[in-house]
Design an enzyme around this catalytic site. Structure first.
Site, PDB file in Angstrom:
ATOM      1  N   LEU A  44       0.825  -1.206   0.000  1.00 56.94           N
ATOM      2  CA  LEU A  44       0.000   0.000   0.000  1.00 56.94           C
ATOM      3  C   LEU A  44       0.854   1.249   0.000  1.00 56.94           C
ATOM      4  O   LEU A  44       0.625   2.177  -0.777  1.00 56.94           O
ATOM      5  CB  LEU A  44      -0.908   0.001   1.232  1.00 56.94           C
ATOM      6  CG  LEU A  44      -2.101  -0.933   1.163  1.00 56.94           C
ATOM      7  CD1 LEU A  44      -2.886  -0.854   2.449  1.00 56.94           C
ATOM      8  CD2 LEU A  44      -2.994  -0.567  -0.004  1.00 56.94           C
ATOM      9  N   ALA A  45       1.846   1.288   0.874  1.00 51.62           N
ATOM     10  CA  ALA A  45       2.666   2.489   0.969  1.00 51.62           C
ATOM     11  C   ALA A  45       3.539   2.651  -0.272  1.00 51.62           C
ATOM     12  O   ALA A  45       3.556   3.714  -0.897  1.00 51.62           O
ATOM     13  CB  ALA A  45       3.530   2.434   2.225  1.00 51.62           C
ATOM     14  N   SER A 285     -10.600 -13.053  10.985  1.00 49.45           N
ATOM     15  CA  SER A 285     -10.859 -11.619  11.169  1.00 49.45           C
ATOM     16  C   SER A 285     -11.317 -11.282  12.578  1.00 49.45           C
ATOM     17  O   SER A 285     -12.083 -12.002  13.208  1.00 49.45           O
ATOM     18  CB  SER A 285     -11.907 -11.152  10.177  1.00 49.45           C
ATOM     19  OG  SER A 285     -12.292  -9.848  10.499  1.00 49.45           O
ATOM     20  N   ARG A 338      -6.553  -5.625  20.783  1.00 48.70           N
ATOM     21  CA  ARG A 338      -5.894  -6.892  20.478  1.00 48.70           C
ATOM     22  C   ARG A 338      -4.894  -7.326  21.541  1.00 48.70           C
ATOM     23  O   ARG A 338      -4.851  -8.500  21.921  1.00 48.70           O
ATOM     24  CB  ARG A 338      -5.162  -6.752  19.146  1.00 48.70           C
ATOM     25  CG  ARG A 338      -6.122  -6.628  17.994  1.00 48.70           C
ATOM     26  CD  ARG A 338      -5.412  -6.275  16.711  1.00 48.70           C
ATOM     27  NE  ARG A 338      -6.373  -6.237  15.624  1.00 48.70           N
ATOM     28  CZ  ARG A 338      -6.060  -5.924  14.376  1.00 48.70           C
ATOM     29  NH1 ARG A 338      -4.821  -5.604  14.074  1.00 48.70           N
ATOM     30  NH2 ARG A 338      -6.981  -5.912  13.436  1.00 48.70           N
TER      31      ARG A 338
END
Lengths: 659, 252, 237
Positions: A44-45, A285, A338
């Site tokens: 992405l980056a 997920s 998380r």
């Protein structure tokens, strides 16, 4: 300490980025055509940065180790991407996203960077929609949102369970457009081996053509690395097999400081390890925690029976189940962040309540929601995840077993925490520039925005923010005076020397000719890391771990076996190079973890916990970014530098998810 | 509980695109059937390395079915046979019988030359996307995301098309080596969305031309692609591609 | 392929309808034959038809060659198996089926067109008048020496044609973009029904005459002799 100038712009937090953009130096359009930028990585980056820089007129050289830019591991992100759009009218704002991210990061992130991240988050959504990313929609045609852990608003945009894929394909399409336009030159199946520094500035890289095995030199006016995190140091993680930290380590060895390596995120809902042949862990997920309840038996003898296989989950009646997250955190229940959920699972398993044959798993049970909503509704929400779970484990979660006293029992999933993301990374300033001028780090590869723990759906946001909206601006501040410099030739002695040292290192690895395969040593590294530098860390454990790592490096250097030749496609050699750097990385993580005498976010030191077993920060002594400087050889311990954190907008508090 | 199986694996070895290539065989003993196919190949490679041999080379990366890197043709089926369609990495050994022979081959298609063993060069797919698989928007400040209203049905259908992972199983299965399912998925995604409309005609012509140039075959609607697609893309996309193409040509 | 294919299907449909007329009335059939005899428009249409077939055939060859090239020189050791049940047999064998259809076509041209249209154009003399199409049907399927083999070949030919069309027709619509998620199933069903009816119409005519239901009422005496021969042949069969 002069080395660590974070270059945070003046002004109130909400105006810093605007001020920066208003006053930064720019490169005029003609000069852009003369400037080359190397971007390593196409996630992405990397892809978004390469595309954006190409659109602006720079000549971009873009590298990736896979056969195509579209394979980068950003593609595997499931949940979504946060943005402060407030489309749901639930009181969201840039400030709130900023605040949640800082709090979720346990107050260890750099305020100004996070605010900027929250600020550009909205542009990302606009940009991606314009590219044709098919985000989920409501019937009226408006964008839909879902909620995620650690937030009280619905601000997560998603595309089924494949948001990362869709965003990456968006960036990939922008990148492809620039490749067609001739502004980006793509080098696939190339791996960066070293960064070349001339007169104190990053001026190019040495890359290895993975098909021919040949080393090649590339020159540019600036180098950007976007090569992801170092989760694979632990061998078993949710990272892709190819994910590695070699590019980051190359920068680190050349003098770029490495920040907060001990901040490693452990994701609570992964499929448990099934055997020693396993190669990677599969993430389920986080959204499952919306309707699934996490539990272990209350009685130790039940746990023993489960481990022996004489009892199954559904044999344990409701009253004998310990829904430990709901018990400990009544306010957030199964939706705590998380790090909290992962630690709680480990705590139960350490006490002997694990539910599978290895004793390293807890149940994620949908019985209650199925009874309440019906299996159809639950399958509508999680059907693909249930199928995936069944394909892997041969157990169909949600299969009805029995009804006792009016309570229906369905087959539960088993889950266990696994290494997922690394918040630490190459140290960068506000401009995303490392301590080496001309070398930039973006995405998971840098350390900047998540503090000690990352919230769900923030990684995609950060990668794209850096690539589309931050780096393309800030890099110009550096490049503005570069156009007048003559182009650097790859014939300079610095290039020759860098290439020679890489070549010598490869010869060394090939020449060891020991007995052990790369994977067998990597597995051992993983065991050491998980045991001693994992979820619950202690001083003794870390010291022991460091000792073992030293011994492992020795074993690696003396007993490694790499078959084949260096000047051809050689996957074992690729892995050997990665492993060499994972061992160094492992030591870095352990060193940082040992020095950080507090618990915060993903870093939990058992000596530093409250009576209830919660993380206990020490803001007095550790309210800083721990940056490590390489000392010329892997054998020497790195030296610590500190970037003090200065909070103007947010009052630092203890994180509380209980009420 | 997992049980163990033993079997013979026949795997393709080929040193570069020009080499003729051949099969090697290896006996695999006591492999737990909850091992994934690629983990089984890891074990194979460990054993080969132990014998001082070179490992078997194949592409793989994310191992959770999304990156599209893995690409093995197993017992006559791209990605191997599963219940609902999955990539090679999502295939588990419990799908195989004790004592069987497993044959592993690379994608075989002229547009995907073999690099080594079962690793093939799929850069042709990138080149097709580069020809026009995008909307020409610059990074910057486009209009607000909600300024474009898209009916849920269209968005969902576009999403289904966009799910393609570019693994190349469609080409591998096609007796004509055609990439129509791949390109139709991209064309369909953008044809279904208003953002893709302005360039629709240009895109479809450019992508089809590039596909032909790269030496992919023609679609004869055998539906083999659809049958092996791990992401369940359908030939309805191909019909849409054809429609878009004819529309574009008619405008010329 | 799709356009020429659909045009040929259209032709087949007309041809089948015309043939069926022979079941009801020899006169009617012969009237149609006369209508499509050696007139300029019939000749033009025949030329166009030949061009269609040629184009269809040439495209098929070009595409097949291209596709073989795209497939590459390396064949799979284990041939593709996935497709059991999901990929129709016909779709993978269109070229072979097409060749069989072409061979059948030659037989057909020799048996009918050569004797009828060509003979009429060339002004040849024969036992049966070129304009007596009905007579030729009876002759070919029933009266001539080896008529039953002739008829059997026709059945094989029509079966191949059915397979060819079972894939070809919906496939043509698909290629023209006239299909989609919901329409694919409909197009396939419509195509199947259409092509089955057309082929059945052909088959019925062949079977009807082969079994000797065709009346000899209109036949010439020469035909009558042939009838007798054919009956013997039929007995031999």
């Amino acid at each position: 300490m002069t080395k660590l100038n974070s270059k945070i712009p003046e002004g109130p937090i909400a105006e810093k980025w605007t001020n920066y953009k208003a006053h930064q130096k720019l490169v005029n359009p003609k000069n852009k055509l003369k400037l080359d930028v190397i971007v390593v990585g196409t996630g992405l980056a990397g892809a978004s940065a390469a595309a954006s820089l190409g659109e602006m007129g720079f000549n971009v050289l873009n590298f990736c180790i896979q056969d195509s830019p579209r394979r980068a591991h950003s593609i595997a992100a499931q949940g979504g991407i946060n943005a402060a759009k407030n489309y749901q009218n639930d009181g969201d704002s840039v400030y709130r996203l900023f605040y949640d991210t800082v709090k979720g990061g346990d107050y260890r992130a750099r305020e100004a960077n996070v605010y900027r991240l929250a600020e550009v988050s909205n542009n990302i959504i606009d940009q991606c929609v314009a590219q044709g990313v098919p985000f989920a929609r409501e019937y009226g045609g408006m964008l839909a949102n879902r909620s995620f852990g650690g937030a009280q608003v619905s601000r997560t945009f998603y595309a089924k369970g494949q948001t990362g894929q869709q965003l990456l394909l968006g960036a990939y399409s922008a990148l492809s457009r620039m490749v067609e336009a001739g502004k980006v030159k793509l080098f696939t199946r190339y791996e960066m081996e070293d960064v070349v520094i001339i007169d104190g500035r990053a001026r190019g890289i040495i890359a290895r053509n993975l098909v021919s095995g040949k080393l090649e030199r590339f020159t540019a006016n600036a180098v950007v690395i976007a090569t992801g995190g170092y989760g694979n140091t632990y061998f078993l993680s949710t990272n892709a097999m190819g994910c590695n930290c070699s590019a980051a380590m190359a920068c680190y060895r050349k003098g770029a400081m490495f920040a907060n390596p001990s901040y490693v995120q452990i994701h609570p809902t992964c499929i448990p390890v099934h055997g020693d042949k396993q190669s990677k862990l599969t993430l389920m997920s986080e959204s499952l925690r919306n309707d699934g309840r996490i539990w272990v038996p209350k009685k130790l003898e039940d746990a023993k029976a489960l481990q022996a296989g004489t009892k199954q989950g559904w044999d344990i009646p409701e009253e004998d189940r310990d829904y430990y997250l709901e018990r400990r955190y009544p306010a957030f229940g199964n939706l705590v962040p998380r790090d909290v959920a992962s630690r709680a699972a480990k705590e139960r398993c350490d006490k002997g309540y694990g539910v599978n044959n290895t004793g390293l798993a807890v149940f994620l049970d949908f019985s209650e929601s199925i009874q309440r909503l019906g299996i159809d509704e639950i399958r509508q929400r999680y059907g693909n995840l249930f199928d995936m779970y069944e394909e892997i484990t041969d157990v169909n979660p949600g299969e009805f077993v029995q009804s006792v006293n009016g309570i229906d029992y369905y087959k539960p999933m088993m889950i266990f925490p696994a290494i997922h993301y690394t918040m630490g990374g190459i140290w960068v300033d506000y401009e995303l520039q490392t301590t080496i001028p001309g070398l930039f780090a973006i995405g998971e590869c840098n350390f900047s925005d998540h503090g000690a723990n990352r919230l769900g759906a923030s990684a995609l946001m950060q990668g794209l923010a850096d690539g589309y909206f931050v780096l393309p601006y800030t890099i110009q501040n550096y490049l503005s005076d570069q156009a007048v410099w003559p182009k650097v030739s790859t014939d300079l002695p610095e290039f020759a020397e860098a290439e020679k040292s890489v070549d010598a290192e490869i010869d060394r690895l090939m020449g060891i000719q020991g007995k052990r395969s790369v994977d067998s040593i990597h597995k051992e590294l993983g065991h050491i890391m998980w045991e001693h530098v994992g979820m619950g860390r202690t001083k003794e454990g870390l010291e022991e771990g460091l000792k073992l790592l030293k011994a492992l490096r020795k074993e690696f250097n003396e007993n490694l076996f790499v078959p084949g030749k260096k000047d051809e496609l050689n996957t074992e050699l690729d892995k050997a190079i990665h492993l060499r750097d994972f061992i160094t990385m492992g030591e870095l993580v352990a060193t940082d973890a040992l020095h950080r005498e507090e618990s915060c976010g993903g870093h939990f030191r058992e000596e530093h916990q409250t009576e209830e077993g919660e993380a206990k920060r020490d803001d007095e002594n550790f309210f800083y970014v721990g940056c490590w400087e390489y000392q010329g050889t892997d054998e020497k311990a790195p030296v610590l530098h500190k970037e003090p954190l200065e909070y103007e907008a947010i009052k630092v508090q203890t994180r509380n998810y209980k009420n | 509980m997992a049980k163990n199986i033993s079997f013979t694996i026949k795997y393709w070895k080929q040193n570069g695109p020009k080499d003729k290539g051949h099969f090697d065989t290896h006996e695999m003993k006591n492999i737990p059937d909850d091992t994934s196919f690629l983990e089984m190949l890891d074990i194979l490679n460990e054993e080969l390395i132990e014998e001082g041999k070179e490992p078997f080379v194949f592409d793989h990366d994310c191992r959770e079915g999304i990156c599209g890197m893995c690409s093995l043709y197993i017992n006559g089926t791209p990605h191997g046979k599963t219940a609902t369609g999955a990539t090679t990495c999502q295939l588990y050994m419990r799908r195989f019988k004790d004592g069987c022979t497993i044959t592993v081959e690379p994608w075989r298609s002229a547009a995907f030359p073999v690099i080594k063993d079962c690793m093939v060069d799929r850069s042709a797919f990138d080149k097709i996307i580069q020809a026009g698989g995008y909307t020409s928007v610059r990074t910057g400040q486009p209009q607000d995301a909600n300024a474009i209203l898209i009916p849920k049905q269209d968005a969902d259908e576009a999403m289904d098309c966009a799910t393609c992972i570019g693994c190349g199983a469609c080409v591998a299965a096609c007796k004509n080596g055609s990439a129509m399912l791949f390109i139709s998925s991209k064309v369909s995604q953008l044809a279904l969305l208003p953002q893709g409309k302005p360039e629709a005609a240009k895109r479809v012509k450019a992508m089809v031309a590039r596909m032909d140039e790269l030496g992919f075959g023609n679609c004869t609607n055998t539906r083999a692609c659809e049958a092996v697609c791990p992401k369940n893309e359908t030939i309805a996309n191909i019909a849409r591609l054809n429609r878009e193409f004819l529309k574009a040509k008619a405008k010329d | 392929m799709s356009v020429t294919g659909l045009a040929l299907i259209l032709f087949l449909t007309f041809h089948a309808c015309m043939n069926v007329a022979a079941l009801f009335s020899a006169d009617a059939y012969n009237a149609i034959c006369g209508f499509l005899g050696a007139n300029w428009y019939a000749v033009a249409a025949t030329a166009a038809l030949a061009a269609l077939v040629a184009l269809h055939f040439i495209f098929a060859i070009i595409l097949t060659l291209q596709n073989r090239k795209a497939r590459g020189n390396n064949r799979y050791a284990v041939s593709t198996k996935v497709n059991e049940g999901k990929v129709e047999w016909a779709s993978k064998n269109m070229f072979v089926l097409g060749l069989i259809v072409c061979l059948g076509l030659l037989l057909h041209l020799w048996g009918f067109w050569y004797n009828m249209m060509f003979a009429e154009l060339a002004g040849c003399e024969s036992q049966i008048s070129p304009t007596d199409g009905y007579g030729w049907i009876v002759y070919n399927f029933h009266d001539r020496p080896g008529a039953c083999i002739f008829a059997a070949l026709y059945i094989v030919w029509l079966a191949a044609l059915w397979f060819h069309l079972s894939h070809g027709m919906w496939s043509a619509f698909q290629t023209l973009g006239a299909s989609g998620k919901t329409w694919l199933k409909r197009v396939k069903l419509i195509s199947l029904i259409w092509n089955t009816i057309v082929i059945l119409m052909f088959v019925v005519v062949v079977v009807y005459f082969a079994l000797g239901f065709g009346s000899c009422g209109e036949c010439t005496s020469a035909c009558g002799d042939a009838c007798q021969q054919a009956a013997e042949c039929g007995a031999a069969c």
